[in-house]
Motif scaffolding. Sequence first.
Motif, PDB file in Angstrom:
ATOM      1  N   UNK A  49      53.215  33.636  17.015  1.00  0.00           N
ATOM      2  CA  UNK A  49      53.101  32.822  18.226  1.00  0.00           C
ATOM      3  C   UNK A  49      54.024  33.663  19.757  1.00  0.00           C
ATOM      4  N   UNK A  50      55.224  35.151  19.326  1.00  0.00           N
ATOM      5  CA  UNK A  50      54.813  35.541  20.418  1.00  0.00           C
ATOM      6  C   UNK A  50      54.317  36.830  20.294  1.00  0.00           C
ATOM      7  N   UNK A  51      53.630  37.313  19.484  1.00  0.00           N
ATOM      8  CA  UNK A  51      52.506  38.223  19.387  1.00  0.00           C
ATOM      9  C   UNK A  51      51.434  37.513  20.494  1.00  0.00           C
ATOM     10  N   UNK A  52      50.685  36.636  20.241  1.00  0.00           N
ATOM     11  CA  UNK A  52      49.854  35.961  20.821  1.00  0.00           C
ATOM     12  C   UNK A  52      50.001  35.263  22.319  1.00  0.00           C
ATOM     13  N   UNK A  53      51.023  34.904  22.781  1.00  0.00           N
ATOM     14  CA  UNK A  53      51.414  34.915  24.169  1.00  0.00           C
ATOM     15  C   UNK A  53      51.653  35.975  24.833  1.00  0.00           C
ATOM     16  N   UNK A  54      52.016  37.421  23.675  1.00  0.00           N
ATOM     17  CA  UNK A  54      52.251  38.267  25.067  1.00  0.00           C
ATOM     18  C   UNK A  54      50.995  38.990  25.421  1.00  0.00           C
ATOM     19  N   UNK A  55      49.942  38.731  24.313  1.00  0.00           N
ATOM     20  CA  UNK A  55      49.199  39.277  24.477  1.00  0.00           C
ATOM     21  C   UNK A  55      48.112  38.405  25.773  1.00  0.00           C
ATOM     22  N   UNK A  56      48.366  36.901  25.805  1.00  0.00           N
ATOM     23  CA  UNK A  56      47.523  36.503  27.384  1.00  0.00           C
ATOM     24  C   UNK A  56      48.072  37.198  28.068  1.00  0.00           C
ATOM     25  N   UNK A  57      50.238  37.609  28.531  1.00  0.00           N
ATOM     26  CA  UNK A  57      50.851  37.654  29.399  1.00  0.00           C
ATOM     27  C   UNK A  57      49.836  39.061  30.159  1.00  0.00           C
ATOM     28  N   UNK A  58      49.848  39.754  28.806  1.00  0.00           N
ATOM     29  CA  UNK A  58      48.999  41.170  29.333  1.00  0.00           C
ATOM     30  C   UNK A  58      47.526  41.254  29.710  1.00  0.00           C
ATOM     31  N   UNK A  59      47.069  40.830  29.234  1.00  0.00           N
ATOM     32  CA  UNK A  59      45.246  40.463  29.764  1.00  0.00           C
ATOM     33  C   UNK A  59      44.959  39.911  31.010  1.00  0.00           C
ATOM     34  N   UNK A  60      46.044  38.734  30.605  1.00  0.00           N
ATOM     35  CA  UNK A  60      45.522  37.360  31.773  1.00  0.00           C
ATOM     36  C   UNK A  60      46.666  37.727  33.417  1.00  0.00           C
ATOM     37  N   UNK A  61      47.220  39.049  33.583  1.00  0.00           N
ATOM     38  CA  UNK A  61      47.716  39.387  34.396  1.00  0.00           C
ATOM     39  C   UNK A  61      47.430  41.234  35.094  1.00  0.00           C
ATOM     40  N   UNK A  62      47.654  41.885  33.768  1.00  0.00           N
ATOM     41  CA  UNK A  62      47.127  43.369  33.282  1.00  0.00           C
ATOM     42  C   UNK A  62      45.678  43.330  34.012  1.00  0.00           C
ATOM     43  N   UNK A  63      44.645  43.136  33.254  1.00  0.00           N
ATOM     44  CA  UNK A  63      43.358  43.075  34.043  1.00  0.00           C
ATOM     45  C   UNK A  63      42.570  42.878  35.323  1.00  0.00           C
ATOM     46  N   UNK A  64      43.926  41.996  35.648  1.00  0.00           N
ATOM     47  CA  UNK A  64      43.313  41.391  36.960  1.00  0.00           C
ATOM     48  C   UNK A  64      43.640  42.002  38.183  1.00  0.00           C
ATOM     49  N   UNK A  65      44.719  42.354  37.806  1.00  0.00           N
ATOM     50  CA  UNK A  65      45.836  43.650  38.118  1.00  0.00           C
ATOM     51  C   UNK A  65      45.022  45.095  38.618  1.00  0.00           C
ATOM     52  N   UNK A  66      44.447  45.215  37.768  1.00  0.00           N
ATOM     53  CA  UNK A  66      43.902  46.787  37.896  1.00  0.00           C
ATOM     54  C   UNK A  66      41.768  46.253  38.005  1.00  0.00           C
ATOM     55  N   UNK A  67      41.539  45.394  37.702  1.00  0.00           N
ATOM     56  CA  UNK A  67      40.544  45.548  38.921  1.00  0.00           C
ATOM     57  C   UNK A  67      40.732  45.197  39.862  1.00  0.00           C
ATOM     58  N   UNK A  68      41.744  44.604  40.940  1.00  0.00           N
ATOM     59  CA  UNK A  68      41.661  44.611  42.695  1.00  0.00           C
ATOM     60  C   UNK A  68      42.607  45.720  42.672  1.00  0.00           C
ATOM     61  N   UNK A  69      43.046  46.639  41.748  1.00  0.00           N
ATOM     62  CA  UNK A  69      43.595  47.824  42.560  1.00  0.00           C
ATOM     63  C   UNK A  69      42.587  48.815  42.631  1.00  0.00           C
ATOM     64  N   UNK A  70      41.899  48.759  41.084  1.00  0.00           N
ATOM     65  CA  UNK A  70      40.772  49.787  41.335  1.00  0.00           C
ATOM     66  C   UNK A  70      39.697  49.290  43.029  1.00  0.00           C
ATOM     67  N   UNK A  71      39.921  48.127  43.681  1.00  0.00           N
ATOM     68  CA  UNK A  71      38.346  48.058  44.576  1.00  0.00           C
ATOM     69  C   UNK A  71      38.364  46.432  44.538  1.00  0.00           C
ATOM     70  N   UNK A  72      38.423  45.589  43.694  1.00  0.00           N
ATOM     71  CA  UNK A  72      37.438  44.666  43.311  1.00  0.00           C
ATOM     72  C   UNK A  72      38.390  43.575  43.995  1.00  0.00           C
ATOM     73  N   UNK A  73      38.394  42.637  45.872  1.00  0.00           N
ATOM     74  CA  UNK A  73      39.505  42.158  46.039  1.00  0.00           C
ATOM     75  C   UNK A  73      38.887  40.311  45.346  1.00  0.00           C
TER      76      UNK A  73
END
Length: 315
Positions: A49-73
Amino acid sequence: MAFRDLAMAMVYFSQTLIGTVGNVLLLYHCSCLHFTKSKLRPTDLILKHLLVANSLVILFRGVPETMAAFGLKDFLSDLGCKLVLYVHRVGRGVSIGSTCLLSVFQVITISPRNSRWTDLKLTAPEYVSIISILCWILHMLLNTIVLMYVTDRRCHKNITYRKEFEYCSTIRQQKSRTILHAALLFLPDALCVGLMLWTSSSMISILYRHKLRMQHVRKTNFTQRSSPETKATKTIILLVSTFVCFYSLSSIFQALFTLYNNPDRFLVNVAAVVTGGYPTVSPFLLIKHFPCISNLTDCVRNKKTYNVKRIMQLS
């Protein structure tokens, strides 16, 4: 693209990639134990459960932040913003709850037989699965509040008070309602942090008393080697300490966001990195606790052997 944005994009991308790899490795280990019919411990279920939750935090925060930093607003719709932030908040809450449950279960496990935890030693493993599922349900219900004040940046509604971020925005509500929502979201986290601090101090006390007793034992094999329970306890104490550090920093940034209507982009970037810090670091702190991770070839070999045996039985 400015150098600052490119640097933050690389930081987000690196953090997302490293954290995802670490969590996937540990999930693979848990799956390996399942397929090889190894005896699963209650802590293995908590870690799933901890690892699944960690994966959700990383993917659903890291991916949008990365896309926004690359210029996709404005790449997320209103539904997309609500879904991304809702899943991120649920994953974050379950990650906190699972870490707390792991520390509570470990202090029960290593407690002396004559302690007040004696009765729980036998019954606690039976409730691990139920408590983990209830943790998911609780945070799924609590974080429905997020759906009420999150919207996309392209929203054309006449909203006077709104905080703008790179890919989403939040609607400022009445002060009394904001305080109520903040309290509902903060109380479970505060309870878990309090329990983790208490259990960590209890585990340190138990280990210290155990060390004092071992000093009177003359046999070197008892004094030089640590039991698996002791190693696991030290790992969990390190895990909890890491979580408390990252959570404290994250809480400070959240307080700053509450004070400022339009927070500086640098604070938003640092807060995003801090938020993903614990889910990224925690699997690597746990890797030593799982010998199969350090030797994946043995795990693959055991899994192939199990599959061959299954085919032979079916044929």
